[in-house]
Write an enzyme that holds these catalytic residues in place. Structure first.
Site, short mmCIF file in Angstrom:
data_model
loop_
_atom_site.label_atom_id
_atom_site.label_comp_id
_atom_site.label_asym_id
_atom_site.label_seq_id
_atom_site.Cartn_x
_atom_site.Cartn_y
_atom_site.Cartn_z
N GLY A 78 1.56 -7.55 -7.02
CA GLY A 78 1.74 -7.30 -8.44
C GLY A 78 1.61 -5.81 -8.70
O GLY A 78 1.87 -4.99 -7.82
N CYS A 79 1.19 -5.46 -9.87
CA CYS A 79 1.06 -4.05 -10.25
C CYS A 79 0.14 -3.32 -9.28
O CYS A 79 -0.98 -3.77 -9.03
CB CYS A 79 0.49 -3.97 -11.67
SG CYS A 79 0.12 -2.29 -12.19
N PHE A 80 0.59 -2.19 -8.77
CA PHE A 80 -0.22 -1.47 -7.78
C PHE A 80 -1.51 -0.90 -8.37
O PHE A 80 -2.47 -0.67 -7.66
CB PHE A 80 0.54 -0.42 -7.00
CG PHE A 80 1.41 0.54 -7.76
CD1 PHE A 80 1.11 1.04 -9.01
CD2 PHE A 80 2.60 0.98 -7.16
CE1 PHE A 80 1.92 1.95 -9.66
CE2 PHE A 80 3.42 1.89 -7.80
CZ PHE A 80 3.08 2.37 -9.05
#
Length: 178
Positions: A11-13
């Site tokens: 997902g979002c880093f």
């Protein structure tokens, strides 16, 4: 000290990085983009969904302090490996679940873990995490590095990253740095 690297898309880093910077034995965490077709992509290009890249974190770790299996156990707890191209409200191919290996041994560990978790029906739904060799990696822009640490009160960080960090701390207390 000998280090190894593994690259993970969960997902979002910002969220994934926020957890792994706190893991004992992880010596470096870099947010970036991987496994797409464009050379040196920008955040805006990756967000467009047209580059094929995934938002990832590249982890360097000391195998004398933490094993790849332990790193992947954390990975499978802090994100949902059963949703294709989505983590929470973040949707698009750049948010897909992925393990991008740099050695055949890493591939074997990842494949074995996924096979065992699938056999045990650990998540109640099929695991969609891709396991591929790392390709076309490019570091994210400087403002993405250590984002959660620099912006803990930013809305997304408070709503999404902070709960993941807290879940890690509670579930893996023995792996929390200092």
């Amino acid at each position: 000290m000998t280090t190894e690297t593994i690259t993970l898309g969960g997902g979002c880093f910002w969220c994934t990085e926020a957890v792994y910077v706190k893991v004992r034995g992880v010596t470096d965490v870099e947010s970036g983009y991987s496994n797409g077709h464009l050379e040196r992509p920008s955040y805006e290009q990756v967000c467009s969904g047209t580059t094929g890249h995934n938002e990832v974190v590249k982890l360097s770790y000391d195998p004398a302090q933490i094993t790849l299996t332990e790193i992947l156990e954390i990975f499978f707890v802090i994100h949902d490996p059963t949703t294709l191209n989505r983590q929470g409200n973040d949707s698009g191919t750049q948010y897909r679940s992925g393990i991008y290996y740099s050695t055949p041994e890493q591939k074997d560990v990842a494949d074995d873990m996924i096979r065992q978790m699938s056999q045990d029906k650990l998540f109640g739904r099929p695991i969609v995490t891709e396991v591929l060799p790392l390709s076309n990696y490019w570091p994210a822009e400087d403002y993405h590095q250590d984002f959660f640490e620099k912006n803990p009160y930013q809305g997304y960080c408070m709503a999404v990253a902070a709960p993941k960090v807290e879940k890690f701390r509670k579930t893996f207390a023995s792996h929390v740095k200092g």
